[in-house]
Design an enzyme around this catalytic site. Structure first.
Site, mmCIF file in Angstrom:
data_model
loop_
_atom_site.group_PDB
_atom_site.id
_atom_site.type_symbol
_atom_site.label_atom_id
_atom_site.label_comp_id
_atom_site.label_asym_id
_atom_site.label_seq_id
_atom_site.Cartn_x
_atom_site.Cartn_y
_atom_site.Cartn_z
ATOM 1 N N PRO A 2 38.524 22.176 42.576
ATOM 2 C CA PRO A 2 39.874 22.445 43.093
ATOM 3 C C PRO A 2 40.819 22.889 41.980
ATOM 4 C CG PRO A 2 39.051 20.316 43.862
ATOM 5 C CD PRO A 2 38.108 20.807 42.814
ATOM 6 N N GLU A 3 41.590 23.933 42.238
ATOM 7 C CA GLU A 3 42.562 24.450 41.271
ATOM 8 C C GLU A 3 43.962 24.218 41.856
ATOM 9 O OE1 GLU A 3 41.347 28.400 39.930
ATOM 10 O OE2 GLU A 3 39.288 27.967 40.482
ATOM 11 N N ARG A 113 29.812 14.223 43.034
ATOM 12 C CA ARG A 113 29.333 14.436 41.656
ATOM 13 C C ARG A 113 29.810 13.348 40.696
ATOM 14 N NH1 ARG A 113 28.412 20.188 40.932
ATOM 15 N NH2 ARG A 113 27.723 19.625 38.855
#
Ligand SMILES: [Zn+2]
Length: 276
Positions: A2-3, A113
């Site tokens: 996500p940015e 993750r």
């Protein structure tokens, strides 16, 4: 990962969910390493009976201000998501941290993750002041960008990915901004002319605002890498010009988009529009 537009979409969802002022009745941590500081035990003790007074964003961090003056910082890293569900919803795999609210809802941090991190700190600036300027703020001027670029002999793409140079950009929006500005990712930062700096300064907010308008970019066809809190996929993938569009025509000149490696990162360019 996500940015800025994806993190802001999450922040906007959280603000729309009426969490501000709602007492936090408890917290549970199922994967202690997610809590970067303090310990998982102290985290649970310190957050209990507090409430959020504001929820915002700095770079790729979600910033929750707490009623005791401390601050919860969340970095989603590769795969982090937030789920806002009723407490009786069975906990699914990878929901590593759960905050319970007085109204029967829970905010759960889901992270397949396990690279995501939560910090509960008195002084958030200790962590946030490493970040460069916010590209959508008024103080991110052409002059600021020009002065910063002049100081670096580094390649443009790795520099723009560096969170201490500019906050919030990642692989997707850097590729898009460089294409928009007509700049090759391997250009030396200090070599940009003033018109090129101006083009980059226009391109960065343009691609970010497009991402925001589309509620972020979700990649992948099955389980996407980004979901909003409301479990929406972002629509921005359909408006990407170069990112993961290898061999498809450049929207400007119709040359095929190429995938190259820059600073170990997969990078997408139009060789005709972005000359070295
Ligand atoms: Zn082109």
């Amino acid at each position: 990962m996500p940015e800025l537009p994806e993190v802001q979409t999450i922040v906007d969802d959280l603000n729309a969910a009426d969490l501000i002022g709602m007492p936090i009745t408890g917290a549970r941590v199922f994967w202690p390493r997610t809590i970067a500081e303090p310990s998982a035990k102290l985290f649970c003790q310190q957050i209990r009976n507090r409430h959020f007074t504001a929820i915002g964003r700095r770079g790729k961090f979600v910033v929750f201000n707490l009623s005791n003056g401390s601050c919860l910082l969340l970095h989603l890293r590769m795969s982090g998501r937030l789920h806002l569900v009723s407490a009786d919803t069975p906990r699914v795999k990878h929901e590593h941290v759960v905050l319970s609210f007085d109204d029967g809802r829970q905010l759960r941090f889901h992270d397949t993750r396990k690279f995501g991190r939560i910090y509960l700190v008195k002084d958030p600036q200790r962590i946030l002041n490493r970040l460069g300027p916010e590209p959508l703020e008024k103080n991110f001027t052409v002059k600021v960008l020009a002065e910063q670029l002049k100081r670096h002999r580094r390649l443009l793409k790795p520099l723009l990915l560096d969170q201490s140079f500019i906050a919030g950009l990642g692989n997707i929006y850097v590729d898009e901004a460089l294409w928009d500005a007509g700049l090759h990712p391997k250009r030396i930062a200090a070599s940009l002319s003033l018109p090129e700096i101006k083009a980059l300064h226009r391109a960065i907010p343009r691609v970010l605002n497009r991402g925001l308008k589309n509620l972020g970019t979700s990649l992948g066809t099955g389980e996407p890498n980004f979901y909003s809190v409301a479990r929406r996929r972002g629509r921005n993938k359909d408006e990407l010009k170069v990112f993961r569009r290898t061999d498809l025509p450049c929207p400007r000149c119709e040359s095929p988009i190429e995938r190259i490696i820059v600073g170990q990162r997969s990078t997408h360019i139009c060789r005709k529009c972005q000359k070295i």
